[in-house]
Structure formats: C-alpha cells, structure tokens
Design an enzyme around this catalytic site. Structure first.
Site, short mmCIF file in Angstrom:
data_model
loop_
_atom_site.label_atom_id
_atom_site.label_comp_id
_atom_site.label_asym_id
_atom_site.label_seq_id
_atom_site.Cartn_x
_atom_site.Cartn_y
_atom_site.Cartn_z
N HIS A 93 0.29 2.50 -8.43
CA HIS A 93 -0.45 1.04 -9.55
C HIS A 93 0.83 0.80 -10.13
O HIS A 93 1.11 1.71 -11.47
CB HIS A 93 -1.56 1.63 -10.05
CG HIS A 93 -2.01 -0.31 -10.79
ND1 HIS A 93 -1.78 -0.63 -11.60
CD2 HIS A 93 -3.38 -1.00 -10.89
CE1 HIS A 93 -2.03 -2.06 -11.64
NE2 HIS A 93 -3.30 -1.98 -11.05
N ASP A 107 -9.47 0.90 -6.42
CA ASP A 107 -9.90 0.63 -5.19
C ASP A 107 -10.21 2.03 -4.36
O ASP A 107 -10.94 1.35 -3.34
CB ASP A 107 -9.02 -0.07 -4.45
CG ASP A 107 -8.80 -1.54 -4.46
OD1 ASP A 107 -9.76 -1.89 -5.22
OD2 ASP A 107 -7.66 -1.83 -4.65
N HIS A 144 -2.92 -4.64 -3.22
CA HIS A 144 -3.69 -5.60 -4.07
C HIS A 144 -5.14 -5.60 -3.67
O HIS A 144 -5.21 -4.31 -3.79
CB HIS A 144 -3.55 -7.14 -4.04
CG HIS A 144 -3.70 -8.36 -5.63
ND1 HIS A 144 -3.82 -7.41 -6.66
CD2 HIS A 144 -3.44 -9.10 -6.03
CE1 HIS A 144 -4.24 -7.52 -7.43
NE2 HIS A 144 -4.12 -9.22 -7.00
N1 ACO Z 1 1.11 6.48 -0.81
C1 ACO Z 1 2.46 7.36 -0.71
N2 ACO Z 1 3.27 6.76 -1.66
C2 ACO Z 1 3.58 5.92 -2.56
C3 ACO Z 1 1.81 5.47 -2.43
C4 ACO Z 1 1.08 5.93 -2.10
N3 ACO Z 1 -0.32 5.04 -2.10
N4 ACO Z 1 2.39 4.78 -3.70
C5 ACO Z 1 3.49 4.05 -3.83
N5 ACO Z 1 4.72 5.89 -3.50
C6 ACO Z 1 5.68 6.15 -3.46
C7 ACO Z 1 6.68 5.06 -3.55
O1 ACO Z 1 6.98 4.96 -1.45
C8 ACO Z 1 8.00 4.98 -3.98
O2 ACO Z 1 8.18 6.61 -3.65
P1 ACO Z 1 9.67 6.63 -3.84
O3 ACO Z 1 9.95 5.85 -5.25
O4 ACO Z 1 10.41 7.93 -3.25
O5 ACO Z 1 10.80 5.56 -2.91
C9 ACO Z 1 7.63 5.84 -5.29
O6 ACO Z 1 6.02 6.44 -4.94
C10 ACO Z 1 7.60 4.50 -6.62
O7 ACO Z 1 5.72 4.02 -5.52
P2 ACO Z 1 6.24 1.73 -6.01
O8 ACO Z 1 6.08 1.73 -4.45
O9 ACO Z 1 8.15 1.23 -6.52
O10 ACO Z 1 5.31 1.51 -6.27
P3 ACO Z 1 4.92 -0.41 -7.06
O11 ACO Z 1 5.02 -0.11 -8.30
O12 ACO Z 1 5.82 -1.16 -6.10
O13 ACO Z 1 3.94 -0.50 -5.96
C11 ACO Z 1 1.13 -0.58 -5.40
C12 ACO Z 1 2.44 -0.20 -6.11
C13 ACO Z 1 2.09 -1.50 -4.53
C14 ACO Z 1 -0.17 -0.30 -5.43
C15 ACO Z 1 1.76 0.86 -4.44
O14 ACO Z 1 1.46 1.60 -5.23
C16 ACO Z 1 0.80 1.46 -3.03
O15 ACO Z 1 1.49 0.27 -2.43
N6 ACO Z 1 -0.72 1.86 -3.00
C17 ACO Z 1 -1.34 1.23 -2.08
C18 ACO Z 1 -2.65 0.55 -1.85
C19 ACO Z 1 -3.50 0.78 -3.13
O16 ACO Z 1 -3.53 1.20 -3.23
N7 ACO Z 1 -3.54 -0.53 -3.67
C20 ACO Z 1 -3.97 -1.27 -4.53
C21 ACO Z 1 -3.64 -0.90 -6.16
S1 ACO Z 1 -4.56 -2.13 -7.23
C22 ACO Z 1 -5.24 -3.17 -7.24
O17 ACO Z 1 -4.18 -3.89 -6.53
C23 ACO Z 1 -6.97 -3.36 -7.89
#
Ligand code: ACO
Length: 423
Positions: A306, A363, A265
């Site tokens: 996201h 971010d 987050h």
């Molecule tokens: N890098 C690589 N792979 C990713 C990333 C990433 N940053 N984000 C998602 N994926 C992949 C997952 O591994 C998953 O792959 P799969 O389908 O092969 O298993 C797929 O993309 C879907 O991802 P989920 O984790 O299911 O997506 P979710 O909606 O649950 O998570 C989140 C969203 C938490 C933001 C995630 O993208 C993440 O952890 N990003 C990095 C952290 C980040 O930048 N957070 C800031 C969010 S914005 C904010 O809060 C202001």
C-alpha cells in the site's frame, strides 16, 4: 498564520522563507506555493510527499496502521456503526442522533429509484461489457438528468446530489450485473436495509421470493463501511481535480470510478481472485512468490502493499475477521481461501516482503468474502465504487463549499526546445 518557517537557499544565494503549517495530527506541511515567484516549481512524481489540500474528513497514519473517519477509528466504526451511519458521519462531520439517522436513512431509501430512461442506456451495452465500463458510463449519464437543476453554490442542492448518489449507485450497480447475465432489472425495495436491498436487486428475480440472509447482509454492510473513504487516494484526488473545474458532481464521480478501476487501486480485489485462480494450488505458491520478487518480472502479489500503510492496513484486520466469520457462518470451504492463507503466511515471513513492508491490504480479504457471498469477480470493483461514492462526494463537498482553485499541476519539461520546422 504559520508558527514555524523553513528557509530554502537557492543556487543564487537568495533565501526564501516557506511557512510551515501544523495539522491537528500528522506531519507538518511546508507551503511551497511562494516558490513560483522565485521561478521554481516543486517536483514530486506520484505525489509521494505532497499534501494537495487541507481536509477534515479522514486521517491515516500509515506507519501506525491508523485510519480515522472524522476522528473515529475504523475498528470502532466497523464494530459499532453501520454503513449509512458512517455515510452520515463522513458527509455531515458528526455521528447522527437517533432521529437524524432515521431521517437520513429515509432520505437515502427514497432516492433509490432511477429515471426509467436510464434503464434504456443499458440496451446499448454488449452483454459481456465489463460492469465497471457500464458503471463509468451510467453514473456519468446521471449528470444528464441532474445537470440544469443543480446549483453547486446551494448547500441544500449539494446535499440532495449526495443523497442521490449514495442511494442510486447500488441500483445502477445491480443493473450492470443483471444486464451482464440477461436477467430483468429489479426495482429497489424500500422496506429493506441499504445492503439487503442491494443484494435483493442483485440476486432477486421476478419469478420467486428472494430472502436475504442476515449473515450476508451484515457482511455486505461491513464491506461497504470499510471502503467508505480513504483520504486523498487516486480516485478521490481525481474527483477533487474534476470537481475543481466546476464540473457536475455526477460526472466527477464517474471520473472517480474510472480512476478506481485500475488494478493498482480498486481493481485489486478482482485481481486477487484472478491471481488465486491462476495459482490454482498450494504447491504452485513458491513459483508465484519468486515471480513477485523478480525485478524483471512485472507480476506483483495482488492484495499486498500500500502506498500509505507500511505497517498494516487496519481495514485488512477487520476484513480478515469478517472473512473468517462469513466463511464459518455460511459454511463455505473455498479452496481459494486455503491458497490465500498460505500465500499470506509465506509472504509475511519472506525477507523481500518484510524489508519492503508489504502487508495484505483490504482487497486481499474483501475479494474472498465477496466470492463467498456469490458476487461475481467482475462486480468486485463495482461494489468498491458503490462504497466509496460517499467518500468522493464528501471530499467534493468539502472542496466546493469553501474557496478553492482549479487543480492545475506543472511539470519538469525535458522535451525539445523550440526548433525550426524543416523547409
Ligand atoms: N508484490 C511484489 N512486490 C511489490 C508489491 C507486490 N504487491 N508491491 C510493491 N512491491 C515492491 C516494488 O516492486 C518495490 O520493490 P523495489 O523497491 O525492489 O523496486 C517496492 O515493493 C516498493 O513498491 P512501490 O511500487 O514503490 O510502492 P507504491 O507505494 O508505489 O505502490 C501499490 C503501492 C500500488 C499498492 C503496490 O504495492 C501494488 O501494486 N500492490 C498490488 C496491487 C494492490 O493490491 N493494490 C491495492 C492497493 S489498496 C487500494 O487501493 C484499496
């Protein structure tokens, strides 16, 4: 009254009618609260398709990349408004008139000082405590100063609590920083703007005059504005859940700060900078991209992806523009920026990221701007918390000002059923 209904047929053959409600925009919602009577719970881990509340504050269309606060687009607000005006909009629901804005700015400016006893709390923190840890504690401690005097049923008292929170969080945030570097706390200055005052409390010292650069002041205000609210995200939902028990709003905001801290987050902006430093140089990028794509490796590209935005994050677009302006105006040539730009280019053309619709989020760029204006990495999420306070408190106010229930989810229990205790 619902205009449409959904019919759910249960394994028994019984049919249940579930009302469908329509918002002013966005997907319709199916009211599943009647399912309990039929002996069922709904199951939706991560609240992927659950609307936990009705709200009039912020609207997001993740597929179109739309973010509206009280109907105004984030792009318009970033260009034409400022942080305190956006705070007014979020809390009161309308843009202020000129005089309303003056009165509001004055009210916030007059609440920036803290009770002197609060400063002593910091003596209990080790100098290398993470600023977010200090923020959770210090903001929670505000409830000790404003608990008995707070009647949540009173609209005016809720308003005063909001003013106090919006005004005092920058003062507390700057104190966290000053404590970590062993410098004296700087008292707020009422002749400065909200952003300039924050920068002054962060970087000023009693030894010499500190002049806030207008470019940095504008960039700071833009960062505050772009993070002001974001609908029912994890920290806002935490504030609502805590608030649904009738807890003190300062304590609820402290709970929100704890939820924001995580790298999935608000902690992501700090994590982006740490990641860019870890990557170190452009030649190492492919290795990190491969790690991010490896399902057996927990590494993720910080600042990408996201839960809601599956097209682009509109805040990221504005933030990228701001980032370019700040770096040009300040004449900063940050090597981490070159890595960030190359990372963005590669990720946006890689099938893995395209298929999963993983775009740079807000971010990704905010960390670079904050670093350009010399905010230490450990303060990034603290600044996010300062910005988001108005969103948290506006959602809290929306909840407590109309009838509401305590938030109490249920579960799919898969543990042991009752068994005898061994003799
Ligand atoms: N890098 C690589 N792979 C990713 C990333 C990433 N940053 N984000 C998602 N994926 C992949 C997952 O591994 C998953 O792959 P799969 O389908 O092969 O298993 C797929 O993309 C879907 O991802 P989920 O984790 O299911 O997506 P979710 O909606 O649950 O998570 C989140 C969203 C938490 C933001 C995630 O993208 C993440 O952890 N990003 C990095 C952290 C980040 O930048 N957070 C800031 C969010 S914005 C904010 O809060 C202001």
């Amino acid at each position: 009254m619902a205009e449409k209904n959904a019919l759910l047929t249960l394994p028994t053959g019984e049919t249940i009618t579930l009302p469908i409600y329509q918002g002013s925009t966005g997907p319709d919602v199916i009211d599943v609260s009647g399912l309990l009577k039929a002996g069922y719970f709904t199951y939706d881990p991560g609240f992927m398709s659950t609307a936990a509340t009705e709200s009039k504050i912020t609207y997001i269309d993740g597929d179109q990349g739309i973010l509206l606060h009280r109907g105004y687009s984030i792009e318009d607000l970033a260009e034409k408004s400022d942080y305190l005006e956006t705070c007014y909009l979020l809390w009161y629901g309308q843009l202020p008139s000129k005089s309303e804005k003056e009165i509001f700015v004055q009210a916030i400016t007059r609440h920036t000082m803290l009770h002197e006893s609060l400063a002593h709390f910091f003596d209990g923190f080790h100098h290398n405590a993470h600023p977010m840890a200090m923020m959770c504690g210090a903001v929670g401690a505000l409830s000790a100063f404003y608990h008995d005097v707070m009647d949540m049923r009173s609209e005016r008292e809720r308003e005063i609590a909001a003013h106090r929170l919006i005004a005092k969080l920058p003062t507390l945030a700057a104190m966290c920083f000053k404590h970590s570097i062993g410098q004296p706390f700087m008292y707020p200055r009422n002749d400065l703007s909200y952003s300039a005052n924050f920068l002054y409390m962060m970087f000023g010292t009693p030894c010499e005059e500190y002049v806030v650069s207008p470019a940095v002041e504008r960039a700071m205000d833009r960062i505050f504005l772009l993070h002001a609210d974001h609908e029912q995200n994890a920290s806002t939902s935490t504030v609502r859940l805590a608030g649904s028990t009738g807890a003190n709003p300062f304590a609820c905001v402290s709970a929100g700060i704890a939820a924001l801290w995580g790298p999935a987050h608000g902690g992501a902006n700090e994590a982006v900078l740490i990641m860019l430093e870890e990557i170190g140089s452009i030649e190492n990028i492919p290795e990190f991209i491969e790690k991010a794509k490896d399902p057996n490796d927990p590494f993720k590209l910080m600042g990408f992806g996201h839960r809601v935005y599956k097209n682009f994050d509109p805040r990221a677009k504005v933030m990228k523009k701001s980032c370019d302006e700040v770096l040009a105006e300040l004449n900063v040539t940050d090597p981490r920026l070159r890595i960030a730009m190359e990372l963005e280019r590669i990720a946006l053309s890689d099938a893995y990221f395209i298929e999963r619709r993983l775009f740079p989020n807000v971010d990704f760029y905010s960390g670079i701007i904050l670093s350009a204006i010399r905010i230490p990495t450990s303060m990034f999420t603290v600044i996010f918390a300062v910005s988001r306070t108005v969103g948290w408190i506006s959602h809290w106010q929306e909840m407590v000002s109309s009838p509401y229930k305590i938030g109490r989810p249920r579960q799919l229990y898969t543990g042991e059923t009752e068994r005898p205790y061994p003799d």
